[in-house]
Scaffold this active site. Structure first.
Site, PDB file in Angstrom:
ATOM      1  N   LYS A  58      -4.999   5.241  -3.900  1.00 24.75           N
ATOM      2  CA  LYS A  58      -6.357   4.721  -3.687  1.00 24.75           C
ATOM      3  C   LYS A  58      -7.281   5.806  -3.145  1.00 24.75           C
ATOM      4  O   LYS A  58      -8.418   5.961  -3.605  1.00 24.75           O
ATOM      5  CB  LYS A  58      -6.316   3.531  -2.730  1.00 24.75           C
ATOM      6  N   GLY A  74      -5.687   2.662   2.077  1.00 30.14           N
ATOM      7  CA  GLY A  74      -4.722   1.891   2.852  1.00 30.14           C
ATOM      8  C   GLY A  74      -4.035   0.859   1.997  1.00 30.14           C
ATOM      9  O   GLY A  74      -4.613   0.348   1.036  1.00 30.14           O
ATOM     10  N   ASP A  75      -2.788   0.580   2.334  1.00 34.81           N
ATOM     11  CA  ASP A  75      -2.072  -0.489   1.647  1.00 34.81           C
ATOM     12  C   ASP A  75      -0.971  -0.997   2.552  1.00 34.81           C
ATOM     13  O   ASP A  75      -0.571  -0.320   3.505  1.00 34.81           O
ATOM     14  CB  ASP A  75      -1.485  -0.023   0.320  1.00 34.81           C
ATOM     15  N   GLN A  76      -0.501  -2.191   2.255  1.00 35.54           N
ATOM     16  CA  GLN A  76       0.542  -2.814   3.059  1.00 35.54           C
ATOM     17  C   GLN A  76       1.591  -3.437   2.159  1.00 35.54           C
ATOM     18  O   GLN A  76       1.258  -4.036   1.123  1.00 35.54           O
ATOM     19  CB  GLN A  76      -0.082  -3.893   3.951  1.00 35.54           C
ATOM     20  N   GLY A 111       0.531   1.512   5.268  1.00 36.63           N
ATOM     21  CA  GLY A 111       0.364   2.921   4.938  1.00 36.63           C
ATOM     22  C   GLY A 111      -1.102   3.294   4.877  1.00 36.63           C
ATOM     23  O   GLY A 111      -1.959   2.459   4.587  1.00 36.63           O
TER      24      GLY A 111
END
Length: 198
Positions: A58, A74-76, A111
């Site tokens: 991203k 950001g990611d989860q 993250g």
């Protein structure tokens, strides 16, 4: 000379609110990333590493379009019962997911990645272990009715900042990590690169 602007490459309201709450100036530009295709390309990868790779993708995607800015991705991901859990596609699926998690624990991995000029300059991940309490069917029904389709945008089918707090009996980890961003590490890195005052 003013510092380069900061762009959040995520449509997540929780990430936006966290940064705003911390007094960070930024704008949002949602990254044009096909997460399903990227997951297929990466193959079998642990949940924590996947959160970082998605965040990197991203950040880089938006950074290539805005090379002079700092771009935060950001990611989860959620690991449960030996597998990776994706967002529920329906309230029925959300109900089944929460029922399966009842009385058990799972891990949330948040993250983040910072990019500039189309290159990742930093990335990191933090994990929170979530112990779900053995809630009743009546509570689950009331919870689903109260929260509705908003739960479909959350990987665990819960929002800790709302009624979802009542689903848990213990959390080992950082509150911001649960919401979807390793905020302390992100703020430290933004100070390090000069995007925030030291």
């Amino acid at each position: 000379m003013s510092a380069p602007e900061l762009i959040l490459a995520s449509g997540s309201a929780a990430r936006r609110e966290m940064l705003q709450g911390a007094g960070v100036l930024f704008r949002v530009e949602v990254a044009p990333v096909d997460e399903a295709a990227l997951k297929a390309e990466l193959g079998v990868i642990d949940a924590a590493a996947l959160a970082v790779e998605l965040a990197k993708a991203k950040a880089v995607a938006v950074s290539r379009l805005q090379p002079d800015a700092w771009v935060l991705g950001g990611d989860q991901t959620l690991a449960f019962d030996g597998g990776l859990v994706s967002k529920a596609r329906s309230l029925e699926e959300a109900k089944a997911r929460l029922s399966a998690m009842r009385g058990r624990s799972h891990a949330l991995h948040s993250g983040a990645a910072l990019a500039r000029g189309g290159e990742v300059v930093w990335s990191g991940v933090e994990t929170a272990t979530m112990q779900v309490r053995p809630f009743s069917d009546a509570f689950l029904g009331a919870y689903l009715q109260a929260e509705g389709k908003a739960l479909l945008s959350c990987v665990g089918a819960y929002r800790l900042e709302g009624l979802g707090a009542q689903l848990f009996e213990r959390i080992d980890g950082d509150y911001f990590t649960v919401l979807g961003l390793p905020l302390w590490a992100v703020l430290k890195q933004l100070r390090h690169v000069g995007a925030l005052p030291a």
